[in-house]
Scaffold this motif. Structure first.
Motif, PDB file in Angstrom:
ATOM      1  N   ALA A   1      36.179  27.882  11.543  1.00  0.00           N
ATOM      2  CA  ALA A   1      36.930  29.140  11.654  1.00  0.00           C
ATOM      3  C   ALA A   1      38.210  29.069  10.833  1.00  0.00           C
ATOM      4  N   TYR A   2      38.902  27.939  10.921  1.00  0.00           N
ATOM      5  CA  TYR A   2      40.168  27.760  10.198  1.00  0.00           C
ATOM      6  C   TYR A   2      39.938  27.698   8.689  1.00  0.00           C
ATOM      7  N   LEU A   3      38.995  26.853   8.257  1.00  0.00           N
ATOM      8  CA  LEU A   3      38.788  26.674   6.816  1.00  0.00           C
ATOM      9  C   LEU A   3      38.152  27.905   6.176  1.00  0.00           C
ATOM     10  N   ASP A   4      37.258  28.588   6.886  1.00  0.00           N
ATOM     11  CA  ASP A   4      36.708  29.841   6.359  1.00  0.00           C
ATOM     12  C   ASP A   4      37.814  30.888   6.241  1.00  0.00           C
ATOM     13  N   GLY A   5      38.638  30.977   7.282  1.00  0.00           N
ATOM     14  CA  GLY A   5      39.740  31.937   7.259  1.00  0.00           C
ATOM     15  C   GLY A   5      40.731  31.631   6.154  1.00  0.00           C
ATOM     16  N   PHE A   6      41.012  30.347   5.945  1.00  0.00           N
ATOM     17  CA  PHE A   6      41.929  29.953   4.866  1.00  0.00           C
ATOM     18  C   PHE A   6      41.354  30.368   3.514  1.00  0.00           C
ATOM     19  N   ARG A   7      40.074  30.096   3.300  1.00  0.00           N
ATOM     20  CA  ARG A   7      39.433  30.457   2.026  1.00  0.00           C
ATOM     21  C   ARG A   7      39.520  31.955   1.760  1.00  0.00           C
TER      22      ARG A   7
ATOM     23  N   ASN B   1      37.146  20.764  17.509  1.00  0.00           N
ATOM     24  CA  ASN B   1      35.684  20.824  17.463  1.00  0.00           C
ATOM     25  C   ASN B   1      35.231  21.522  16.176  1.00  0.00           C
ATOM     26  N   PRO B   2      33.938  21.417  15.828  1.00  0.00           N
ATOM     27  CA  PRO B   2      33.446  21.998  14.568  1.00  0.00           C
ATOM     28  C   PRO B   2      33.676  23.501  14.449  1.00  0.00           C
ATOM     29  N   GLU B   3      33.566  24.238  15.549  1.00  0.00           N
ATOM     30  CA  GLU B   3      33.758  25.689  15.485  1.00  0.00           C
ATOM     31  C   GLU B   3      35.183  26.027  15.041  1.00  0.00           C
ATOM     32  N   GLU B   4      36.168  25.297  15.575  1.00  0.00           N
ATOM     33  CA  GLU B   4      37.564  25.523  15.177  1.00  0.00           C
ATOM     34  C   GLU B   4      37.771  25.179  13.708  1.00  0.00           C
ATOM     35  N   LEU B   5      37.194  24.051  13.290  1.00  0.00           N
ATOM     36  CA  LEU B   5      37.349  23.618  11.901  1.00  0.00           C
ATOM     37  C   LEU B   5      36.802  24.675  10.943  1.00  0.00           C
TER      38      LEU B   5
ATOM     39  N   ASP C   1      44.729  33.141  23.669  1.00  0.00           N
ATOM     40  CA  ASP C   1      44.426  34.348  24.444  1.00  0.00           C
ATOM     41  C   ASP C   1      43.472  35.289  23.701  1.00  0.00           C
ATOM     42  N   LYS C   2      43.274  35.046  22.405  1.00  0.00           N
ATOM     43  CA  LYS C   2      42.375  35.902  21.626  1.00  0.00           C
ATOM     44  C   LYS C   2      40.917  35.616  22.001  1.00  0.00           C
ATOM     45  N   PRO C   3      40.018  36.608  21.835  1.00  0.00           N
ATOM     46  CA  PRO C   3      38.648  36.466  22.342  1.00  0.00           C
ATOM     47  C   PRO C   3      37.745  35.542  21.527  1.00  0.00           C
ATOM     48  N   THR C   4      38.005  35.377  20.219  1.00  0.00           N
ATOM     49  CA  THR C   4      37.138  34.533  19.393  1.00  0.00           C
ATOM     50  C   THR C   4      37.944  33.396  18.776  1.00  0.00           C
ATOM     51  N   VAL C   5      37.241  32.330  18.411  1.00  0.00           N
ATOM     52  CA  VAL C   5      37.907  31.172  17.803  1.00  0.00           C
ATOM     53  C   VAL C   5      38.569  31.574  16.488  1.00  0.00           C
ATOM     54  N   LYS C   6      37.901  32.426  15.717  1.00  0.00           N
ATOM     55  CA  LYS C   6      38.468  32.873  14.434  1.00  0.00           C
ATOM     56  C   LYS C   6      39.800  33.588  14.665  1.00  0.00           C
TER      57      LYS C   6
END
Length: 447
Positions: free
Chosen positions: A250-256, A244-248, A197-202
């Motif tokens: 977003a997740y790995l950048d956020g984790f870092r 998809n690449p955008e999710e990957l 429900d959030k507006p961005t993938v991040k």
């Protein structure tokens, strides 16, 4: 006393086991592990399992982290995909069959795993599972790193939404129990918390990467000195839409950005079209599975080149046709999880007595009738529920005569040979021994 069966074959010095007769231990292991698994007194059972695990380590089968191999994979993909095998029933016999084939094919890159849900319905707590696997290694003469993994240590969404602290604490407790049992590979699955429900993938991925970071920091706090537990994350809940690449990213950048520690994730599970156990049709047969291998290829490449991970992990693959498995190394997949296919082979084997199969199915129909979904045929219900027939009837499975179990294990060995060949892990022992330096963590003997 836990030491009694091996009393003339080992020596104890300062609570450390030293082996005097390795062959003698191998000859007695069948009896020792059976006695430990079915010990009625929980404290005695724990003591026996711990002692057998220490004996196994002294014999050369050492619980290890696959971190070193996966760091090497992140630098240069070695051309193979590591099979991670969940054993739900006949665990000692199946693990022996796996080690036999691993020795024949010089396989070192191989994981034994069990998921949060499986720990419950197969009635195999981490200490029992790890010890049974290591006992099988001793019995077959396998020496070197043994990778035992907590698969899908998953936060259940409904529990988390009801009480986030309690669900997080439950997973931390399970992680602590697993690490104490020498599971040095843990897959955290908080993909269930993704908020679409959030507006961005991040922002959608934020609950996922923040919880993974928190639990990863906890693992780093409790891991033994000199050892880095291999930690996996997940972005696509298995059985849902493809990643998809955008999710990957977003997740790995956020984790870092969130993770406070030195070594983060070693791999990432993604969704590419499978579901756990496969999709069963009304007649009890399985629907054909279609994996998007190009998605797997592109996501593994991004994970490796941009983030230094070993690559991506494919779940729910054991019910794929045999002709599909060569695609995993071809697409740079680092790990593939395999479970239900082996369970199916055991249940459907012509060597399993019909009366025993009927006994298990009748038990399932009585005990789990409430699990039957509206519109399910009996065949669909049995297929989706028979995994729960291993735990409560564990002793009956173990007590099956050798003339029943041995031909079933031969069938499984043939499957393991095919999988090891297609996944190209034959002769992987050399790179494992070069990149993984086992650390023997003394646990005492709890006598």
């Amino acid at each position: 006393m836990a030491t009694e069966i091996f009393k003339d074959l080992v020596e104890l010095k300062n609570d450390t086991v030293f082996v005097k007769d390795k062959q003698g231990i191998r000859n007695l292991m069948d009896t020792a592990i059976y006695d430990a698994v079915f010990e009625a007194d929980e404290e005695k059972k724990r003591a026996k399992l711990i002692f057998i695990k220490e004996v196994a380590k002294a014999c050369g089968g050492v619980p290890s982290s696959i971190q070193g191999l996966y760091e090497e994979m992140g630098r240069q993909y070695p051309g193979f995909t590591v099979p991670a095998i969940n054993i739900r029933g006949l665990t000692y016999d199946v693990a022996r069959a796996i080690f036999r084939k691993a020795l024949q094919m010089n396989v070192g890159a191989l994981i034994f795993e069990i998921a949060r849900s499986e720990i419950g319905y197969t009635k195999q707590r981490p200490l029992e599972y790890a010890t049974v696997v290591l006992a099988a290694a001793v019995r077959e003469g396998f020496e070197g790193p043994v990778f035992v993994q907590g698969d899908h240590f998953q936060l259940v969404r409904r529990y988390f939404l009801d009480n986030p602290g309690a669900e997080t604490d439950y997973i931390k407790g399970l992680i602590a129990e697993a690490v104490e049992a020498e599971f040095y590979n843990i897959d955290i699955d908080s993909s269930t918390l993704v908020d679409l429900d959030k507006p961005t993938v991040k922002e959608q991925q934020r609950p996922n990467f923040e919880k993974t970071a928190e639990l990863s920091e906890y693992i780093r706090e409790i891991q033994p000195p000199g050892l880095d537990v291999s930690i996996g994350g997940e972005i696509g809940e298995i059985g849902k839409k493809n990643s998809n690449p955008e999710e990957l990213r977003a997740y790995l950048d956020g984790f870092r950005e969130t993770f406070k520690g030195e070594k983060g994730l070693s791999k990432l599970s993604v969704q590419t079209g499978t579901s756990h156990g496969g999709v069963v049709l009304p007649d009890g047969s399985l629907a054909e599975v279609k994996i998007d291998f190009e998605t797997l290829r592109s996501l593994s490449e991004i994970a490796r080149k941009e983030y230094g991970l070993s690559g991506c992990v494919q779940h729910g693959a054991s019910t794929l046709p045999d002709t599909a498995f060569h695609m995993f190394p071809e697409t740079g997949t680092s790990e593939v999880h395999l479970a239900t296919g082996f369970q199916n082979m055991i249940y459907d084997s012509k060597h399993l007595p019909e009366e025993f199969r009927a006994e298990v199915y009748n038990f399932i129909k009585q005990e789990y009738a409430k699990d039957k979904k509206e519109g399910q045929t009996e065949e669909q219900f049995i297929y989706s529920t028979r995994k729960k027939g291993f735990g409560p009837l564990k002793k009956k499975w173990w007590d099956l005569p050798s003339d029943v179990k041995e031909p079933i294990m031969k069938e499984l060995e043939a499957k393991f040979e095919l999988l090891f060949d297609k996944l190209k892990v034959g002769n992987s022992a050399e790179i494992v021994n070069r990149t993984v330096k086992p650390v023997i963590v003394g646990k005492g003997t709890d006598r």
